[in-house]
Design a protein around this motif. Structure first.
Motif, short mmCIF file in Angstrom:
data_model
loop_
_atom_site.label_atom_id
_atom_site.label_comp_id
_atom_site.label_asym_id
_atom_site.label_seq_id
_atom_site.Cartn_x
_atom_site.Cartn_y
_atom_site.Cartn_z
N UNK A 1 -35.04 10.87 -21.88
CA UNK A 1 -33.71 11.46 -22.05
C UNK A 1 -33.47 12.52 -20.99
N UNK A 2 -34.48 13.36 -20.77
CA UNK A 2 -34.37 14.41 -19.77
C UNK A 2 -34.15 13.83 -18.37
N UNK A 3 -34.86 12.74 -18.06
CA UNK A 3 -34.77 12.13 -16.74
C UNK A 3 -33.35 11.66 -16.41
N UNK A 4 -32.60 11.28 -17.45
CA UNK A 4 -31.27 10.74 -17.20
C UNK A 4 -30.15 11.68 -17.66
N UNK A 5 -30.51 12.93 -17.90
CA UNK A 5 -29.49 13.96 -18.07
C UNK A 5 -29.26 14.59 -16.70
N UNK A 6 -28.23 15.37 -16.55
CA UNK A 6 -28.03 16.06 -15.27
C UNK A 6 -28.99 17.23 -15.14
N UNK A 7 -29.19 17.95 -16.25
CA UNK A 7 -30.00 19.18 -16.21
C UNK A 7 -31.47 18.90 -15.93
N UNK A 8 -32.03 17.83 -16.51
CA UNK A 8 -33.44 17.53 -16.32
C UNK A 8 -33.78 17.23 -14.86
N UNK A 9 -33.10 16.28 -14.23
CA UNK A 9 -33.36 16.02 -12.81
C UNK A 9 -33.10 17.22 -11.93
N UNK A 10 -32.05 18.00 -12.24
CA UNK A 10 -31.73 19.19 -11.45
C UNK A 10 -32.87 20.19 -11.52
N UNK A 11 -33.33 20.48 -12.74
CA UNK A 11 -34.42 21.44 -12.91
C UNK A 11 -35.69 20.97 -12.22
N UNK A 12 -36.03 19.69 -12.38
CA UNK A 12 -37.26 19.18 -11.76
C UNK A 12 -37.16 19.18 -10.24
N UNK A 13 -35.99 18.83 -9.72
CA UNK A 13 -35.81 18.82 -8.27
C UNK A 13 -35.87 20.23 -7.70
N UNK A 14 -35.31 21.21 -8.42
CA UNK A 14 -35.44 22.60 -7.99
C UNK A 14 -36.91 23.02 -7.96
N UNK A 15 -37.61 22.68 -9.01
CA UNK A 15 -39.04 23.02 -9.10
C UNK A 15 -39.84 22.36 -7.98
N UNK A 16 -39.56 21.10 -7.73
CA UNK A 16 -40.29 20.36 -6.69
C UNK A 16 -40.08 20.99 -5.32
N UNK A 17 -38.81 21.27 -4.98
CA UNK A 17 -38.53 21.83 -3.66
C UNK A 17 -39.03 23.26 -3.54
N UNK A 18 -39.04 23.99 -4.64
CA UNK A 18 -39.59 25.35 -4.62
C UNK A 18 -41.09 25.29 -4.30
N UNK A 19 -41.75 24.25 -4.80
CA UNK A 19 -43.19 24.10 -4.59
C UNK A 19 -43.52 23.42 -3.26
N UNK A 20 -42.50 23.05 -2.49
CA UNK A 20 -42.75 22.45 -1.19
C UNK A 20 -42.72 20.94 -1.16
#
Length: 243
Positions: free
Chosen positions: A195-214
């Protein structure tokens, strides 16, 4: 357009307590939790601490959800209720310009909040700025636009400012949950993670986290955010009423 931008910016600055809350709450939570909860500053198996990527991503999401689900729809629904949009529609200045200005102002406030988060993390915990800068900027702009589109749908459906605030809260907290605010996405059951993967907030949060970590953002997350922008943006255009 410039004149409208200056007027709206002045109105937002007059409401400085709410602006300080929007910017200060995420920063305050980052500092308080980072300084008071020892696990926040302990490296995990990858060598990263929560304050390095997870917490900044969550606090950025909090600030942007507050703007998208509370500030933007409440202001626009209030303008409709007061007849501001109807009066503007009878002048050469189309109300659509007001929508554009509101989006620009909220995007600016979100960017300022994120910048303050980055500086606060550096000063308090020795963290670094997002290590994948280009990916971070892409994710920030795309995710913010998708969230603002949700806010415009709320503004379209709400009959007045008070209703917009209530609807916004009802939308905001579930999005915070599926975004991983209280339960990190890595700890979610498989069904909830989907459910999180296909919400807007879940992908946004994970993508922010990923790019923050490099790391580079995942294609799926970019596609979901783009789809959210298209779907909710289209709904906002279809449903929005000037009076």
């Amino acid at each position: 357009m410039t004149k409208i931008l200056l007027v709206e910016a002045k109105l937002h600055l007059r409401d400085w307590p709410f602006m300080i809350f929007t910017i200060g709450l995420p920063v305050g939570l980052l500092l308080v939790l980072g300084l008071s909860v020892p696990d926040m500053t302990k490296p995990d198996t990858s060598g990263l601490r929560s304050v390095d990527a997870h917490m900044p991503a969550m606090m950025t999401l909090l600030a942007l959800l507050t703007l998208a689900c509370s500030v933007l729809p409440t202001v626009l629904a209030g303008y409709r209720e007061q007849g501001v949009l109807r009066r503007m529609s009878t002048t050469p200045v189309h109300p659509g310009r007001l929508l554009t200005v509101q989006l620009l102002i909220n995007l600016t406030v979100g960017a300022v909040s994120t910048a303050v988060l980055i500086v606060a993390g550096m000063a308090a915990f020795g963290t670094s700025a997002p290590r994948q800068w280009l990916g971070f900027v892409l994710v920030f702009l795309l995710g913010t636009a998708a969230l603002m589109a949700i806010g415009l749908v709320i503004a379209a459906l709400a009959p007045n400012g008070k209703a917009a605030s209530g609807i916004g809260s009802a939308v905001m907290f579930p999005l915070m949950f599926v975004g991983g605010m209280w339960l990190p996405r890595e700890m979610m059951p498989d069904a909830l993670r989907k459910v999180s993967d296909f919400s807007v907030a879940g992908p946004f949060a994970q993508a922010l986290k990923d790019t923050w970590a490099g790391q580079s953002p995942q294609l799926l997350h970019l596609v979901v955010m783009a789809a959210g922008l298209a779907v909710f943006g289209g709904l906002a255009v279809r449903l929005f009423r000037w009076e």
